[in-house]
Design a protein around this motif. Structure first.
Motif, PDB file in Angstrom:
ATOM      1  N   PRO A 175     125.327 -58.235  11.422  1.00 25.21           N
ATOM      2  CA  PRO A 175     126.280 -57.322  10.791  1.00 25.21           C
ATOM      3  C   PRO A 175     126.182 -55.891  11.303  1.00 25.21           C
ATOM      4  O   PRO A 175     127.069 -55.073  11.060  1.00 25.21           O
ATOM      5  N   GLY A 176     125.111 -55.596  12.030  1.00 27.95           N
ATOM      6  CA  GLY A 176     124.912 -54.230  12.491  1.00 27.95           C
ATOM      7  C   GLY A 176     125.083 -54.076  13.986  1.00 27.95           C
ATOM      8  O   GLY A 176     125.927 -54.717  14.616  1.00 27.95           O
ATOM      9  N   VAL A 177     124.239 -53.246  14.564  1.00 26.39           N
ATOM     10  CA  VAL A 177     124.322 -52.925  15.991  1.00 26.39           C
ATOM     11  C   VAL A 177     123.588 -53.982  16.822  1.00 26.39           C
ATOM     12  O   VAL A 177     122.472 -54.389  16.477  1.00 26.39           O
ATOM     13  N   VAL A 178     124.239 -54.413  17.905  1.00 24.95           N
ATOM     14  CA  VAL A 178     123.602 -55.315  18.873  1.00 24.95           C
ATOM     15  C   VAL A 178     123.311 -54.507  20.131  1.00 24.95           C
ATOM     16  O   VAL A 178     124.201 -53.845  20.671  1.00 24.95           O
ATOM     17  N   ARG A 179     122.079 -54.588  20.589  1.00 27.00           N
ATOM     18  CA  ARG A 179     121.660 -53.821  21.766  1.00 27.00           C
ATOM     19  C   ARG A 179     121.041 -54.743  22.805  1.00 27.00           C
ATOM     20  O   ARG A 179     120.427 -55.745  22.460  1.00 27.00           O
ATOM     21  N   TRP A 180     121.191 -54.341  24.067  1.00 27.56           N
ATOM     22  CA  TRP A 180     120.513 -55.012  25.172  1.00 27.56           C
ATOM     23  C   TRP A 180     119.551 -54.038  25.827  1.00 27.56           C
ATOM     24  O   TRP A 180     119.887 -52.869  26.069  1.00 27.56           O
ATOM     25  N   THR A 181     118.350 -54.531  26.143  1.00 25.96           N
ATOM     26  CA  THR A 181     117.362 -53.738  26.880  1.00 25.96           C
ATOM     27  C   THR A 181     116.671 -54.637  27.899  1.00 25.96           C
ATOM     28  O   THR A 181     116.777 -55.868  27.838  1.00 25.96           O
ATOM     29  N   GLU A 182     115.965 -54.014  28.816  1.00 21.64           N
ATOM     30  CA  GLU A 182     115.056 -54.782  29.663  1.00 21.64           C
ATOM     31  C   GLU A 182     113.839 -55.122  28.820  1.00 21.64           C
ATOM     32  O   GLU A 182     113.376 -54.306  27.997  1.00 21.64           O
ATOM     33  N   PHE A 183     113.301 -56.310  29.020  1.00 25.54           N
ATOM     34  CA  PHE A 183     112.174 -56.769  28.207  1.00 25.54           C
ATOM     35  C   PHE A 183     110.980 -55.817  28.297  1.00 25.54           C
ATOM     36  O   PHE A 183     110.284 -55.563  27.309  1.00 25.54           O
ATOM     37  N   SER A 184     110.767 -55.272  29.487  1.00 21.08           N
ATOM     38  CA  SER A 184     109.617 -54.390  29.695  1.00 21.08           C
ATOM     39  C   SER A 184     109.873 -52.959  29.234  1.00 21.08           C
ATOM     40  O   SER A 184     108.949 -52.138  29.203  1.00 21.08           O
ATOM     41  N   LYS A 185     111.138 -52.642  28.889  1.00 19.35           N
ATOM     42  CA  LYS A 185     111.485 -51.274  28.448  1.00 19.35           C
ATOM     43  C   LYS A 185     112.348 -51.348  27.181  1.00 19.35           C
ATOM     44  O   LYS A 185     113.538 -51.031  27.202  1.00 19.35           O
ATOM     45  N   PRO A 186     111.782 -51.778  26.067  1.00 17.12           N
ATOM     46  CA  PRO A 186     112.572 -51.996  24.847  1.00 17.12           C
ATOM     47  C   PRO A 186     113.199 -50.736  24.265  1.00 17.12           C
ATOM     48  O   PRO A 186     114.148 -50.835  23.466  1.00 17.12           O
ATOM     49  N   SER A 187     112.711 -49.578  24.638  1.00 17.45           N
ATOM     50  CA  SER A 187     113.272 -48.338  24.087  1.00 17.45           C
ATOM     51  C   SER A 187     114.456 -47.812  24.892  1.00 17.45           C
ATOM     52  O   SER A 187     115.143 -46.889  24.454  1.00 17.45           O
ATOM     53  N   GLU A 188     114.713 -48.384  26.071  1.00 18.77           N
ATOM     54  CA  GLU A 188     115.806 -47.911  26.930  1.00 18.77           C
ATOM     55  C   GLU A 188     117.004 -48.858  26.800  1.00 18.77           C
ATOM     56  O   GLU A 188     117.013 -49.947  27.380  1.00 18.77           O
ATOM     57  N   VAL A 189     118.007 -48.458  26.028  1.00 18.50           N
ATOM     58  CA  VAL A 189     119.175 -49.287  25.760  1.00 18.50           C
ATOM     59  C   VAL A 189     120.101 -49.285  26.971  1.00 18.50           C
ATOM     60  O   VAL A 189     120.391 -48.224  27.555  1.00 18.50           O
ATOM     61  N   LEU A 190     120.575 -50.471  27.326  1.00 24.05           N
ATOM     62  CA  LEU A 190     121.505 -50.604  28.449  1.00 24.05           C
ATOM     63  C   LEU A 190     122.958 -50.557  27.978  1.00 24.05           C
ATOM     64  O   LEU A 190     123.810 -49.916  28.590  1.00 24.05           O
ATOM     65  N   ALA A 191     123.252 -51.292  26.908  1.00 28.34           N
ATOM     66  CA  ALA A 191     124.595 -51.316  26.309  1.00 28.34           C
ATOM     67  C   ALA A 191     124.439 -51.736  24.852  1.00 28.34           C
ATOM     68  O   ALA A 191     123.485 -52.423  24.486  1.00 28.34           O
ATOM     69  N   GLU A 192     125.419 -51.361  24.012  1.00 31.94           N
ATOM     70  CA  GLU A 192     125.348 -51.706  22.598  1.00 31.94           C
ATOM     71  C   GLU A 192     126.734 -51.767  21.984  1.00 31.94           C
ATOM     72  O   GLU A 192     127.694 -51.180  22.500  1.00 31.94           O
ATOM     73  N   CYS A 193     126.842 -52.517  20.878  1.00 31.85           N
ATOM     74  CA  CYS A 193     128.101 -52.655  20.135  1.00 31.85           C
ATOM     75  C   CYS A 193     127.818 -52.542  18.637  1.00 31.85           C
ATOM     76  O   CYS A 193     126.765 -52.980  18.159  1.00 31.85           O
ATOM     77  N   ASP A 194     128.810 -51.998  17.905  1.00 29.52           N
ATOM     78  CA  ASP A 194     128.780 -52.053  16.450  1.00 29.52           C
ATOM     79  C   ASP A 194     130.162 -52.467  15.964  1.00 29.52           C
ATOM     80  O   ASP A 194     131.018 -52.861  16.772  1.00 29.52           O
ATOM     81  N   GLN A 195     130.421 -52.362  14.685  1.00 26.83           N
ATOM     82  CA  GLN A 195     131.696 -52.815  14.139  1.00 26.83           C
ATOM     83  C   GLN A 195     132.875 -51.976  14.624  1.00 26.83           C
ATOM     84  O   GLN A 195     134.025 -52.412  14.567  1.00 26.83           O
TER      85      GLN A 195
END
Length: 286
Positions: free
Chosen positions: A24-44
Motif C-alpha cells: 500500500p505504500g512506497v515500492v523502492r529498488w536498490t542494489e543489494f549491496s547498497k540498500p540506502s541508495e534508491v534507484l527508482a520508486e513508486c507510490d500511489q
C-alpha cells in the motif's frame, strides 16, 4: 524475501527485473549491496527515477507489478537487486547477468586490434592461440582505470583509447583474446582474431561467397564453349556456301567430288540447300 530470480540479457539491451505483490505504500529498488541508495520508486501518486537509466511504470505499480526496467544493461550493472515495500520489507531479490561481448575480426599483418572493456573495474587480457579462456590462455596485459601494464612483447605497442589497443599484429598472433574481470573472473569480451596476409582479400569473404563464385565461373565456361562451337559451325557453313557458289561448280567434276556433301548442312538449312543445288537438266533440250 523469496530466492533470487535470474535475469540474463545481452550487452546494452534493456532488462526488466520482475517484482510483484501487495504494497500500500512506497515500492523502492536498490542494489543489494547498497540498500540506502534508491534507484527508482513508486507510490500511489507517481513514480520517479532516482538514478538515470532505471525506471518504474506507475500504471503497472497500481496493478501490483513493481518491475524495474534498466534501459542500458552494461557490464557495470551486473549484480543483485532488491525490491522493497516501504523501507525494510524485502519483496524480491533479482540477479542481473549481462552476457559477454563476442566478436570476430579479420586483420592484416601490421594492423591494430582494439579490445573493448565496457566496464570500469580492473580487467586482465588473456591470449589463447587455439581458442577459449582455458588453461592454455596466458595473461598479456592488465588494465586498471587509465593504466595499462603489459608483458615485454606488448609494452611498446599497447595503449588505452576507447579500449586496449594492440598495434603491429603478426600472422602468429591470431587466436582468441579474452577480457576478464580481475576480481570475479567473469568474461567481459571475447574476440576471435584472424591475421592473414591476403593480397586479393579472398580470405575476408563470407563462406557462402566462394561456392557461388565457382558456380558462376563454371557457367561462364560452358557459355564460352557453346559460343565457340557456334562460331566454328558458322564458319564451316560459310566455307561450304562460298565453294558451292563458284561459277565453274557444275562443270568441274573435281570440285563436285571434293566438296563436302550438302547433307551435312542439316535439316535447319534445307532452304539454303535447295537454293544452292545445281539446276536440273532441261529434258526438252536433250
Amino acid at each position: 524475501s523469496e530466492s533470487a530470480d535470474i535475469v540474463k540479457v545481452k550487452l546494452h539491451d534493456s532488462a526488466t527485473l520482475p517484482c510483484s505483490g501487495r504494497c500500500p505504500g512506497v515500492v523502492r529498488w536498490t542494489e543489494f549491496s547498497k540498500p540506502s541508495e534508491v534507484l527508482a520508486e513508486c507510490d500511489q501518486t507517481s513514480c520517479r527515477s532516482v538514478k538515470e537509466g532505471y525506471q518504474m511504470i506507475h500504471d503497472q505499480y497500481l496493478n501490483g507489478n513493481f518491475s524495474l526496467t534498466i534501459t542500458d544493461a552494461d557490464l557495470s550493472k551486473r549484480g543483485l537487486y532488491t525490491c522493497y515495500c516501504g523501507r525494510s520489507f524485502d519483496l524480491r531479490d533479482v540477479e542481473l547477468q549481462v552476457e559477454a561481448l563476442n566478436t570476430a575480426v579479420q586483420k592484416k599483418p601490421g594492423e591494430a586490434l582494439v579490445l573493448k572493456r565496457d566496464i570500469s573495474v580492473p580487467v586482465e587480457v588473456l591470449y589463447n592461440r587455439t581458442g577459449g579462456a582455458g588453461p592454455s590462455s596466458v595473461q598479456i596485459c592488465t588494465v586498471d582505470g587509465g593504466s595499462v601494464q603489459c608483458k615485454p612483447d606488448y609494452t611498446q605497442r599497447s595503449s588505452l583509447i576507447s579500449g586496449l589497443e594492440l598495434r603491429g599484429l603478426t600472422v602468429s598472433e591470431g587466436g582468441v583474446y579474452t577480457v576478464r574481470d580481475v576480481r570475479t573472473k567473469e568474461v567481459v569480451h571475447t574476440c576471435t582474431v584472424t591475421v592473414q596476409d591476403c593480397p586479393l582479400c579472398v580470405c575476408t569473404l563470407p563462406g557462402w561467397v566462394v561456392p557461388v563464385l565457382v558456380v558462376q565461373a563454371v557457367a561462364v565456361a560452358v557459355l564460352l564453349a557453346a559460343f565457340a562451337v557456334a562460331v566454328r559451325k558458322n564458319y564451316r557453313l560459310r566455307s561450304e556456301v562460298q565453294q558451292l557458289r563458284r561459277p565453274d561448280w557444275n562443270r568441274d567434276t573435281n570440285h563436285v567430288q571434293n566438296r563436302v556433301p550438302m547433307e551435312e548442312l542439316g535439316d535447319d538449312d534445307a532452304a539454303e540447300r535447295q537454293r544452292l543445288a545445281p539446276p536440273k537438266p532441261d529434258l526438252e533440250t536433250i
